[in-house]
Design an enzyme around this catalytic site. Structure first.
Site, PDB file in Angstrom:
ATOM      1  CE  LYS A  67      -3.990  -0.226   2.341  1.00 53.03           C
ATOM      2  NZ  LYS A  67      -5.012  -0.547   3.373  1.00 53.03           N
ATOM      3  CG  ASP A  95      -8.490   1.780   3.866  1.00 53.51           C
ATOM      4  OD1 ASP A  95      -9.330   0.938   3.473  1.00 53.51           O
ATOM      5  OD2 ASP A  95      -7.270   1.547   3.894  1.00 53.51           O
TER       6      ASP A  95
END
Length: 284
Positions: free
Chosen positions: A74, A110
């Protein structure tokens, strides 16, 4: 390059290892619900192979339209794509990629997933002014971003290592304030929201006794961990009659923007989808 209008568009989730990911279950459910012929597949990509994977995505040789990124890629992916939006840049990680005019674009959903979950399960949660975020790891960055974006005036970051919390707070500006974990109970007094981003209580580790009753009226306690669905911290808050929201909805809602980009249909987070994931969790 995969045609944007091709009904067989292919998306992916990359990680190393990748067998734990529930993203294929979520996206395949939505593909079936929408009657689309697209695909969504897990791909195990070792760190040394990440640059070549992104290159193949960019030049079309992979035949993929975009996908998700999970641990450990990520952060690393930010240096390999062509465009990182402001959200992913501030969070310092990307979890969603897509192709646009031959360029690989990146964002982080997110923060969106966190707020959408609370919007659904605890409407009005963002009327509060003060939040306490427990933990200063990578996962906490998206939460802090979400809280500041929703107008919280003070976000207290509490961590066992105060220096780590301080480094994180400095990236978000004056509304984020760092503390050692010895201040946790004091900071909860009058707070509107408590978010656990740690793995505390997982695998049998001890959880400190926390008195959530000192929080503001209508306060909310939530946990971004969703296995188990009721974490030790959520169970503690429930015993004290403080409202709680589990972390599963964050996983489900963060998947929505990516699916919409890759397949051209905005999916719904439904009770059926939630039951499907819970059943899968219980079978493992």
């Amino acid at each position: 390059m995969a045609d944007k209008h091709d009904p067989r568009r292919r998306a992916f989730v990359i990680g190393h290892p990748i067998g734990h990911s529930r993203s294929p279950l979520i996206h395949r459910h939505w593909l079936e619900q929408a009657g689309l012929e697209g695909r969504y597949d897990p791909v195990d990509v070792a760190p040394e192979n990440l640059p070549s994977f992104i290159s193949a995505l960019r030049d079309g040789s992979a035949g993929l339209t975009g996908g998700n990124v999970t641990i450990p890629h990520k952060e690393a992916v930010l240096d390999l794509v062509d465009d990182v939006d402001a959200i992913a840049r501030q969070i310092g990680a990307a979890n969603t990629l897509w192709l646009e005019n031959g360029r690989v674009m990146a964002t982080n959903t997110d923060s969106y997933g966190f707020t959408a979950n609370l919007d659904e399960m605890a409407p009005g949660w963002d009327a509060g002014k003060t939040a306490v975020v427990f933990g200063a790891g990578g996962a906490s960055r998206a939460i802090i971003h979400a809280l500041l974006s929703r107008g919280f005036e003070q976000v207290h970051i509490v961590n066992r290592t105060e220096a780590r919390a301080r480094a994180l707070a400095e990236t978000f500006g004056p509304r984020a304030v760092a503390h050692g974990d010895d201040r946790l109970q004091d900071l909860l007094s009058g707070a509107d929201l408590f978010v656990n981003t740690t793995s505390l209580g997982m695998g049998g580790t001890d959880v400190p006794v926390i008195d959530f009753t000192v929080m503001a009226e209508n306060a909310l306690v939530t946990d971004i961990v969703y296995i188990p669905l009721e974490t030790p911290i959520l169970a503690m808050a429930k015993r004290q009659d403080v409202k709680t929201v589990d972390g599963l909805g964050m996983l489900l809602h963060q998947a929505v923007p990516g699916f919409a980009r890759w397949f051209g249909v905005t999916p719904q987070v439904t009770p059926d989808l939630r039951r499907l994931i819970i059943a899968d969790m219980e079978s493992h």
